[in-house]
Design a protein around this motif. Structure first.
Motif, mmCIF file in Angstrom:
data_model
loop_
_atom_site.group_PDB
_atom_site.id
_atom_site.type_symbol
_atom_site.label_atom_id
_atom_site.label_comp_id
_atom_site.label_asym_id
_atom_site.label_seq_id
_atom_site.Cartn_x
_atom_site.Cartn_y
_atom_site.Cartn_z
ATOM 1 N N ASN A 127 0.815 -1.225 0.000
ATOM 2 C CA ASN A 127 0.000 0.000 0.000
ATOM 3 C C ASN A 127 0.849 1.277 0.000
ATOM 4 O O ASN A 127 0.331 2.359 0.182
ATOM 5 N N ARG A 128 2.161 1.152 -0.216
ATOM 6 C CA ARG A 128 3.141 2.237 -0.317
ATOM 7 C C ARG A 128 3.471 2.889 1.020
ATOM 8 O O ARG A 128 4.153 3.903 1.043
ATOM 9 N N THR A 129 2.993 2.348 2.143
ATOM 10 C CA THR A 129 3.502 2.822 3.419
ATOM 11 C C THR A 129 4.872 2.190 3.612
ATOM 12 O O THR A 129 5.215 1.196 2.965
ATOM 13 N N GLY A 130 5.652 2.764 4.495
ATOM 14 C CA GLY A 130 6.965 2.200 4.744
ATOM 15 C C GLY A 130 7.931 3.241 5.258
ATOM 16 O O GLY A 130 7.535 4.265 5.799
ATOM 17 N N PHE A 131 9.223 2.964 5.066
ATOM 18 C CA PHE A 131 10.267 3.763 5.700
ATOM 19 C C PHE A 131 11.390 4.092 4.727
ATOM 20 O O PHE A 131 11.599 3.397 3.738
ATOM 21 N N THR A 132 12.132 5.156 5.072
ATOM 22 C CA THR A 132 13.382 5.497 4.408
ATOM 23 C C THR A 132 14.353 5.983 5.475
ATOM 24 O O THR A 132 14.051 6.922 6.215
ATOM 25 N N TYR A 133 15.504 5.317 5.556
ATOM 26 C CA TYR A 133 16.593 5.750 6.431
ATOM 27 C C TYR A 133 17.517 6.627 5.585
ATOM 28 O O TYR A 133 17.878 6.255 4.466
ATOM 29 N N TYR A 134 17.938 7.753 6.145
ATOM 30 C CA TYR A 134 18.840 8.656 5.436
ATOM 31 C C TYR A 134 20.242 8.574 6.044
ATOM 32 O O TYR A 134 20.401 8.338 7.249
ATOM 33 N N ASP A 135 21.242 8.798 5.231
ATOM 34 C CA ASP A 135 22.631 8.730 5.655
ATOM 35 C C ASP A 135 23.011 10.059 6.307
ATOM 36 O O ASP A 135 23.708 10.880 5.721
ATOM 37 N N THR A 136 22.547 10.270 7.530
ATOM 38 C CA THR A 136 22.694 11.555 8.206
ATOM 39 C C THR A 136 23.548 11.494 9.473
ATOM 40 O O THR A 136 23.702 12.505 10.150
ATOM 41 N N ALA A 137 24.066 10.323 9.824
ATOM 42 C CA ALA A 137 24.760 10.176 11.105
ATOM 43 C C ALA A 137 25.934 11.146 11.241
ATOM 44 O O ALA A 137 26.151 11.703 12.321
ATOM 45 N N GLU A 138 26.684 11.357 10.179
ATOM 46 C CA GLU A 138 27.849 12.241 10.285
ATOM 47 C C GLU A 138 27.431 13.684 10.538
ATOM 48 O O GLU A 138 27.994 14.365 11.387
ATOM 49 N N GLY A 139 26.418 14.158 9.838
ATOM 50 C CA GLY A 139 25.993 15.552 9.996
ATOM 51 C C GLY A 139 25.054 15.784 11.162
ATOM 52 O O GLY A 139 25.144 16.804 11.851
ATOM 53 N N ALA A 140 24.158 14.843 11.415
ATOM 54 C CA ALA A 140 23.136 15.016 12.457
ATOM 55 C C ALA A 140 23.498 14.325 13.764
ATOM 56 O O ALA A 140 22.822 14.524 14.770
ATOM 57 N N GLY A 141 24.507 13.469 13.731
ATOM 58 C CA GLY A 141 24.857 12.719 14.931
ATOM 59 C C GLY A 141 24.022 11.471 15.121
ATOM 60 O O GLY A 141 24.254 10.692 16.045
ATOM 61 N N VAL A 142 23.055 11.260 14.236
ATOM 62 C CA VAL A 142 22.150 10.118 14.313
ATOM 63 C C VAL A 142 21.522 9.910 12.932
ATOM 64 O O VAL A 142 21.448 10.844 12.132
ATOM 65 N N VAL A 143 21.103 8.703 12.660
ATOM 66 C CA VAL A 143 20.378 8.416 11.424
ATOM 67 C C VAL A 143 18.960 8.972 11.564
ATOM 68 O O VAL A 143 18.312 8.767 12.593
ATOM 69 N N LEU A 144 18.490 9.674 10.546
ATOM 70 C CA LEU A 144 17.113 10.151 10.513
ATOM 71 C C LEU A 144 16.315 9.267 9.570
ATOM 72 O O LEU A 144 16.858 8.735 8.600
ATOM 73 N N LEU A 145 15.039 9.103 9.857
ATOM 74 C CA LEU A 145 14.168 8.218 9.096
ATOM 75 C C LEU A 145 12.832 8.904 8.903
ATOM 76 O O LEU A 145 12.353 9.600 9.800
ATOM 77 N N THR A 146 12.242 8.716 7.716
ATOM 78 C CA THR A 146 10.845 9.115 7.516
ATOM 79 C C THR A 146 10.044 7.849 7.297
ATOM 80 O O THR A 146 10.553 6.850 6.777
ATOM 81 N N ARG A 147 8.784 7.895 7.720
ATOM 82 C CA ARG A 147 7.928 6.724 7.573
ATOM 83 C C ARG A 147 6.481 7.152 7.417
ATOM 84 O O ARG A 147 6.033 8.113 8.027
#
Length: 150
Positions: free
Chosen positions: A123-143
């Motif tokens: 149904n097109r729900t789900g997640f995306t992890y972004y490669d943000t650990a270096e800049g943000a200090g943590v991985v960011l995710l949208t879902r």
């Protein structure tokens, strides 16, 4: 200004022993916990190792203002396993809820954000992890959430 990181959904903590971690949280009044739905429900999956992804154990606790997640990676390869082995237990990612997973990902890519992992249900729900650990200090995710509260 984007709204893809405006609605906090969850904080995910990677642990060695999910039962021990859950028991600790319950001992200090954080609960109840429930198993997260099977990770095999993602039909479109771009992760370093499908075996590593589907073998992870997740538990969730829905607090009034945010969901907490515990994640115990298997011995199979996964970014969560690498994090646990190299840094120890701790916050692996922070998740933000969006109404449309594909739109949020497309906008993030257009803004130059690299995708680390992604998954979608039929149904097109789900997640995306972004490669943000270096800049943000943590991985960011949208879902985009499949079920309210999940």
């Amino acid at each position: 200004m984007t709204d893809r990181f405006s609605k906090l959904h969850h904080i995910c903590i990677v642990v060695h022993d999910i039962d021990r971690a859950q028991a600790y949280y319950e001992s200090i009044g954080i609960g109840p916990w429930e198993s997260y739905p099977p990770l095999v429900e993602y039909e479109e999956l771009e992760v370093p190792s499908v075996a590593g992804f589907t073998a992870m154990q997740y538990r969730i606790c829905n607090l009034p203002n945010v969901q907490m997640q515990l994640c115990q990676p298997s011995a199979d390869p996964s970014p969560q396993r690498v994090f646990l082995d190299s840094k120890g237990e701790g916050v692996f990612h922070i998740g933000f809820e969006v109404p449309d997973a594909d739109k949020a990902e497309a906008e993030a890519r257009a803004d130059g954000m690299a995708v680390k992992m992604r998954g979608r249900r039929a149904n097109r729900t789900g997640f995306t992890y972004y490669d943000t650990a270096e800049g943000a200090g943590v991985v960011l995710l949208t879902r985009a959430t499949n079920q309210p509260g999940k």
